[in-house]
Design an enzyme around this catalytic site. Structure first.
Site, PDB file in Angstrom:
ATOM      1  N   CYS A  45       0.837  -1.210   0.000  1.00  0.00           N
ATOM      2  CA  CYS A  45       0.000   0.000   0.000  1.00  0.00           C
ATOM      3  C   CYS A  45       0.870   1.257   0.000  1.00  0.00           C
ATOM      4  O   CYS A  45       0.552   2.244  -0.671  1.00  0.00           O
ATOM      5  CB  CYS A  45      -0.904   0.030   1.236  1.00  0.00           C
ATOM      6  SG  CYS A  45      -1.994  -1.383   1.371  1.00  0.00           S
TER       7      CYS A  45
HETATM    8  C1  BEZ Z   1       0.593  -4.763   1.927  1.00  0.00           C
HETATM    9  O1  BEZ Z   1       0.215  -3.652   1.612  1.00  0.00           O
HETATM   10  O2  BEZ Z   1       1.755  -5.114   1.727  1.00  0.00           O
HETATM   11  C2  BEZ Z   1      -0.332  -5.759   2.555  1.00  0.00           C
HETATM   12  C3  BEZ Z   1      -1.433  -5.326   3.245  1.00  0.00           C
HETATM   13  C4  BEZ Z   1      -2.269  -6.250   3.872  1.00  0.00           C
HETATM   14  C5  BEZ Z   1      -1.992  -7.598   3.762  1.00  0.00           C
HETATM   15  C6  BEZ Z   1      -0.875  -8.024   3.038  1.00  0.00           C
HETATM   16  C7  BEZ Z   1      -0.034  -7.089   2.428  1.00  0.00           C
END
Ligand code: BEZ
Length: 262
Positions: A45
């Site tokens: 994200c």
């Molecule tokens: C991420 O943004 O890396 C992420 C967010 C939630 C679960 C797994 C990965």
């Protein structure tokens, strides 16, 4: 029933990192790309939000406003924005909706319980100035989105919502299509839309890679690019064993490693 293409999207009022937003009023006469994130302070994200901030002028040129959503609260968003700006070398120049009560996530069907009961998946809604839903995409948490593809989707319609002609679409900046236009490669190479095939292959590469190794892929990832180590691995011995090529810790939750199967 989930939102379908052509539906009028629902209005909402919700807090955001830049203050309260009444969606219809905020959107005005613009197109909108509304995109959700599983949670704050997560690696993929972080790369996605940075990438969209860098592309904002490109969205603006097309009369498109961008609006992110994460289920955490405004205070959390404000802390996270500092990290995004520091690690992605950009200014976060658009709002992030705070959705701790899941009001917007539920309204737009961004929570897919068989993937995760409480966190949103990576949804994209492209909404036109009449508040009609024109395109949706749904990616899992482990695969960062390709924002060139999202820009391409907003390029396919002009400001009145009419599709561009085929030839004007081909004049866009994609190298294979451009070469075909100049007669440098045979037009039949365009059959099956190579741009789309390349993007779909990248998504399949990501899904298979993240199934087989404990990594996720950041925004705009392509085969051969560095990956993100999943947050659950913290033990230094395990990190060494699983990622023998080493890794760079940008933040404790943002650790980049060379693609493990290369
Ligand atoms: C991420 O943004 O890396 C992420 C967010 C939630 C679960 C797994 C990965």
């Amino acid at each position: 029933m989930s939102l379908q293409l052509g539906d009028t999207v629902p209005n909402f009022t919700q807090a955001s990192s830049t203050g309260k937003i009444d969606f219809y009023e905020w959107a005005g006469d613009s197109w909108v790309v509304l995109f959700s994130h599983p949670a704050d302070f997560t690696p993929v994200c972080t790369t996605e939000l940075g990438e969209v901030a860098k592309l904002k002028p490109e969205f603006e040129r097309r009369n498109v406003k961008v609006l992110a959503l994460s289920v955490d609260d405004v205070e959390s968003h404000k802390g996270w924005i500092g990290d995004i700006e520091e690690t992605q070398s950009t200014q976060l120049n658009y709002p992030i909706l705070a959705d701790p009560d899941r009001k917007v996530s539920d309204l737009y069907g961004m929570i897919h319980p068989n993937a995760n009961n409480t966190l949103t998946v990576r949804s994209v809604f492209i909404i036109d100035p009449h508040k009609k839903l024109r395109l949706t995409l749904t990616y899992p948490a482990s695969t960062g989105r390709n924002f060139d593809e999202i820009l391409r989707a907003t390029k396919d319609v002009d400001r009145s919502g009419q599709p561009f002609t085929k030839i004007s679409r081909l004049r866009q900046v994609f190298p294979i299509e451009k070469q075909a236009l100049r007669g440098k490669i045979p037009p039949q190479t365009l059959r099956g839309c190579p741009l789309l095939s390349r993007l779909s292959l990248g998504v399949i590469d990501s899904l298979q890679l993240t199934d087989n190794y404990q990594v996720a892929t950041p925004a705009d990832w392509k085969e051969g690019n560095d990956c993100v180590i999943v947050a659950s691995i913290k033990d230094p011995q395990e990190l060494k064993q699983k990622f023998p090529k080493g890794y760079k810790e940008v933040k404790p939750y943002l650790r980049m490693t060379p693609q493990p199967n290369k």
